[in-house]
Each structure stands twice: as C-alpha cells, then as structure tokens.
Scaffold this motif. Sequence first.
Motif, short mmCIF file in Angstrom:
data_model
loop_
_atom_site.label_atom_id
_atom_site.label_comp_id
_atom_site.label_asym_id
_atom_site.label_seq_id
_atom_site.Cartn_x
_atom_site.Cartn_y
_atom_site.Cartn_z
N TYR A 174 30.27 47.31 57.86
CA TYR A 174 28.89 47.42 58.30
C TYR A 174 28.39 48.86 58.23
O TYR A 174 29.17 49.80 58.22
CB TYR A 174 28.71 46.88 59.72
N GLU A 175 27.06 48.96 58.17
CA GLU A 175 26.40 50.26 58.19
C GLU A 175 26.38 50.76 59.63
O GLU A 175 25.92 50.05 60.53
CB GLU A 175 24.95 50.14 57.73
N SER A 176 26.85 51.99 59.84
CA SER A 176 26.79 52.57 61.18
C SER A 176 25.42 53.19 61.40
O SER A 176 24.61 53.30 60.48
CB SER A 176 27.89 53.62 61.36
N VAL B 150 35.51 43.49 59.21
CA VAL B 150 34.07 43.64 59.06
C VAL B 150 33.74 44.95 58.36
O VAL B 150 34.46 45.94 58.49
CB VAL B 150 33.31 43.56 60.42
N GLN C 268 23.53 40.04 57.62
CA GLN C 268 22.17 40.49 57.37
C GLN C 268 21.34 39.35 56.76
O GLN C 268 20.24 39.04 57.22
CB GLN C 268 22.17 41.71 56.45
N ASP D 218 27.64 37.05 55.18
CA ASP D 218 26.64 38.11 55.11
C ASP D 218 25.72 37.95 56.31
O ASP D 218 24.79 37.13 56.30
CB ASP D 218 25.87 38.00 53.79
N ARG E 293 21.05 45.48 60.04
CA ARG E 293 21.77 46.36 59.12
C ARG E 293 22.69 45.55 58.22
O ARG E 293 23.01 44.40 58.52
CB ARG E 293 22.58 47.39 59.91
N GLN E 294 23.14 46.13 57.13
CA GLN E 294 24.11 45.45 56.26
C GLN E 294 25.40 45.25 57.06
O GLN E 294 25.92 46.19 57.67
CB GLN E 294 24.38 46.28 55.01
N TYR E 295 25.88 44.01 57.06
CA TYR E 295 27.03 43.65 57.89
C TYR E 295 27.69 42.43 57.28
O TYR E 295 27.05 41.39 57.14
CB TYR E 295 26.54 43.33 59.31
N ARG E 296 28.94 42.58 56.90
CA ARG E 296 29.68 41.46 56.29
C ARG E 296 30.95 41.21 57.07
O ARG E 296 31.63 42.15 57.50
CB ARG E 296 30.05 41.78 54.85
#
Length: 138
Positions: A84-86, A82, A38, A36, A50-53
């Motif tokens: 993630y939020e763009s 991955v 973020q 995680d 940003r949210q990114y896994r």
Amino acid sequence: MEYTIQTSVTGEFDDVVDVTTAALEDEGFGVLCDIDIQATLEEKLDEEFRQYRILGACNPPLAHEGLTEEIELGALLPCNVVVYESDDSDIVVSAVDPGQLVGIADNDALDSIATEVTDRFERVLSAVSDELGSKSAA
C-alpha cells in the motif's frame, strides 16, 4: 501488539506488487488471490482510497503440514501480504507475522511451521528492499 513484519520502499506501485509477487514465488509461495482494495471501494462504495492490494500467499507444503496438525488452521490461511501507499508516498510491503497468526491456535506443533514461514517472509521483504531500495524496515 505487532502483528506484521514490513519494509518501506520507493518505486512505482505496480512494480512493487510485481517484485513482491516474484519474491514470494522465489520462496515457494503462490498468490491465490489478489484483492485491489482501491478498486473495490471505488466500485462498491464510490469512495476514493489509496492504492492498496492484499496478496493471499500460500506455500502448499507448509499449508499441508499446518492443516495436518490443526484442521481449523484453514480459517487463518492464506497468509496475507499487503502492498500500500503510505502517507509519505513510500510503498509499504507488510506481511502477517506467522508467529502471531498461529499463536491463535495455541498448538505448539505449529511453532516450527511459523518459524519457517517467518524466515521466508523476511527473505521476501529483504529481496523487495534490495531490488527497490529500502526506506525503512520494521
């Protein structure tokens, strides 16, 4: 140089991660690690992100075959996917392009493995898009 294959979907971030993980499992991949980014950047740097896994995906039979051919291949494993939020609020699911990845090894014996992993990743991305509604694919 393109080094990933990806799709962009709508939905809740955690749902996209769950659907992606399930689609990977359907294609014989286990997720060995789930990083995680973020939370890590918040904890280690006190920075917002940003949210990114990062999902470290591994298909044991294909990994075994690859490592048997090229013992140093382990430096390139597991294959990362991955989520993630763009910038436009969609969620991107992006997988490393196995052809580019094993091309680093310059070992023709790995080509068929790269093709197999590519086919599986493309089916994963298609399954995610089908379940969540694709915005675009690349």
